[in-house]
Design a protein around this motif. Structure first.
Motif, short mmCIF file in Angstrom:
data_model
loop_
_atom_site.label_atom_id
_atom_site.label_comp_id
_atom_site.label_asym_id
_atom_site.label_seq_id
_atom_site.Cartn_x
_atom_site.Cartn_y
_atom_site.Cartn_z
N UNK A 1 0.65 -1.08 0.05
CA UNK A 1 0.13 -0.03 0.00
C UNK A 1 0.76 1.23 -0.01
N UNK A 2 0.43 2.43 0.20
CA UNK A 2 1.05 3.67 0.26
C UNK A 2 0.52 4.67 0.92
N UNK A 3 1.35 5.65 1.46
CA UNK A 3 0.80 6.76 2.13
C UNK A 3 0.40 7.84 1.29
N UNK A 4 -0.50 8.70 1.44
CA UNK A 4 -0.80 9.85 0.60
C UNK A 4 -0.46 11.03 1.36
N UNK A 5 -0.45 12.01 0.87
CA UNK A 5 0.26 13.57 1.42
C UNK A 5 -1.27 13.95 1.95
N UNK A 6 -1.72 13.98 2.80
CA UNK A 6 -3.13 14.27 3.52
C UNK A 6 -3.05 15.66 4.29
N UNK A 7 -4.10 16.60 3.73
CA UNK A 7 -4.34 17.84 4.60
C UNK A 7 -5.50 17.68 5.22
N UNK A 8 -5.63 17.67 6.63
CA UNK A 8 -6.62 17.70 7.33
C UNK A 8 -7.78 18.60 7.13
N UNK A 9 -7.40 19.83 6.82
CA UNK A 9 -8.33 21.01 6.69
C UNK A 9 -7.34 22.12 6.19
N UNK A 10 -8.15 23.05 5.41
CA UNK A 10 -7.58 24.14 4.82
C UNK A 10 -6.66 24.91 5.87
N UNK A 11 -5.37 25.44 5.69
CA UNK A 11 -4.70 26.16 6.63
C UNK A 11 -3.79 25.33 7.45
N UNK A 12 -3.67 24.02 7.23
CA UNK A 12 -2.75 23.10 7.76
C UNK A 12 -1.73 22.56 6.81
N UNK A 13 -0.89 22.12 7.32
CA UNK A 13 0.33 21.33 6.52
C UNK A 13 -0.15 19.77 6.28
N UNK A 14 0.50 19.06 5.49
CA UNK A 14 0.23 17.93 5.09
C UNK A 14 0.97 16.89 6.08
N UNK A 15 0.45 15.60 6.31
CA UNK A 15 0.94 14.36 7.09
C UNK A 15 0.60 13.09 6.14
N UNK A 16 1.14 12.19 6.73
CA UNK A 16 1.09 10.91 6.01
C UNK A 16 -0.21 10.13 6.47
N UNK A 17 -1.07 9.45 5.47
CA UNK A 17 -1.90 8.93 5.90
C UNK A 17 -2.17 7.63 4.74
N UNK A 18 -2.23 6.36 5.45
CA UNK A 18 -2.38 5.35 4.51
C UNK A 18 -3.66 4.99 3.97
#
Length: 376
Positions: free
Chosen positions: A105-122
């Protein structure tokens, strides 16, 4: 190789069209599992060519997600929500981001809400019956996905796929009423889930139940381990950060919590900002100035994609307001006014910044000047 997008929905006619449009040619199929919509959600999904099935809502997000996985017939699955949008910089298809022979599988570059940085999400993984969601709320495939990868000697790399979440915008009262009982049940059954403890505290805070939110933080810290996975430790740290913030905002003693975070080496930017607020509260203007300068110097475009996301206001509005308070405390009125002006340029709706800047003699600029504002 082909990919199916799996979506669970309920009354998502506002969000779903943009979600489906964002999927475009990235995926081969779309599976939508509806949990009881009474609006136009089902018609929108069918008109877009999605396969639609119904699932009787039982208060268990994992069960609904797994019902969607049962409908996937392609080798790969991308799970996404109706209030999210997918993109792939440079174009192409999602399967081009992974090697079928090497990855589970793989992690996507996820932004949890506008105005936030991205983090890893599988979010992207093989469609295998051994990979299923667990958890009544904040359901996760991570345990099964990691076990599958280890058993088959495969990897879980970072991919260029991006997903942006918009569901935290606007009135959240309906989610508060829904989520608090689910979160309480989840931490009762699985007290080691730090992420759920932190979210419970945040939901209680949104509901105005501050004392209960603080209590949830204390209970979460007592119920979770310091020796879990990196993600578990990150989530546990966020409980402590939420606790420190709540204590600061209610005028209670936050020193021990913040000092413990710093002593443990958790000197991430969120902790650093809390330490700056504490320094200002304690009359340590020099420390607050040092921290404020450090935060405003961060290049947010170059932030590493890690396990947590940062509120980007930490490096803009909040950091400049911290500097304004620190300069003022140090008797440097002119610099304090300029710092508050910089805070206002980044948050023109906050008239308190403007009032402070004007009172301190700053030549007030325009909100549009924020793009040219000196970040250092």
């Amino acid at each position: 190789m082909s990919v199916t997008a799996a979506i669970i929905v309920r009354n998502e006619e506002h969000f779903l069209p943009d979600c489906i449009r964002s999927l475009g040619d990235f995926v081969d199929e779309i599976v939508v599992v509806d949990t009881g919509s009474t609006d136009g959600t089902i018609d929108i999904a069918r008109a877009a060519g999605a396969s639609v099935t119904s699932f009787e809502w039982n208060g268990d997000f994992a069960a609904a997600r797994n019902a969607a996985l049962e409908k996937v017939a392609t080798p790969w699955t991308l799970y996404i929500d109706a209030d999210e949008r997918v993109s792939l910089p440079g174009g192409g298809r999602i399967e081009q981001a992974l090697d079928l022979t090497e990855h589970a599988g793989g992690y996507v570059r996820f932004r949890p809400r506008p105005g936030y940085s991205r983090y890893r999400e599988p979010r992207l993984f093989r469609s295998d019956p051994s990979i299923r969601f667990k958890g009544q709320i904040h359901e996760t495939i991570v345990p099964d996905l990691v076990a599958y990868a280890r058993a088959h000697h495969l990897t879980l790399p970072m991919t260029p796929v991006c997903i942006d979440h918009f569901g935290f915008e606007g009135d959240q009262s309906h989610k508060v009423l829904r989520n608090i009982p689910l979160l309480e049940a989840e931490v009762g059954a699985h007290p080691d889930r730090a992420y759920c403890w932190n979210h419970l505290a945040e939901m209680l805070e949104l509901d105005g139940r501050i004392d209960e939110a603080i209590s949830a933080c204390h209970r979460g810290l007592a119920s979770t381990s310091e020796d879990g996975s990196i993600k578990d430790r990150m989530d546990r740290r966020q409980i402590a950060q939420t606790l420190a913030r709540l204590l600061l905002e209610t005028g209670e003693e936050a020193d021990q919590v913040i000092e413990r975070l710093l002593q443990e080496g958790h000197d991430d930017f969120a902790t650093l900002y809390l330490a700056g607020r504490l320094a200002l509260l304690r009359g340590d203007a020099d420390s607050a100035l040092r921290i404020g300068r450090q935060l405003t110097a961060i290049d947010t475009d170059a932030l590493e994609i890690g396990m947590i996301a940062y509120d980007l206001r930490l490096f803009g509005e909040f950091a400049w307001a911290l500097l304004g308070g620190a300069y003022h405390q140090a008797g440097r009125r002119s610099e304090a006014g300029e710092a508050y002006q910089q805070a206002w340029l980044r948050a023109p709706g906050n008239m308190a910044y403007l009032a402070k800047a004007a009172a301190l003699g700053a030549a007030v600029g325009r909100p549009s000047d924020a793009s040219q504002a000196n970040p250092a």
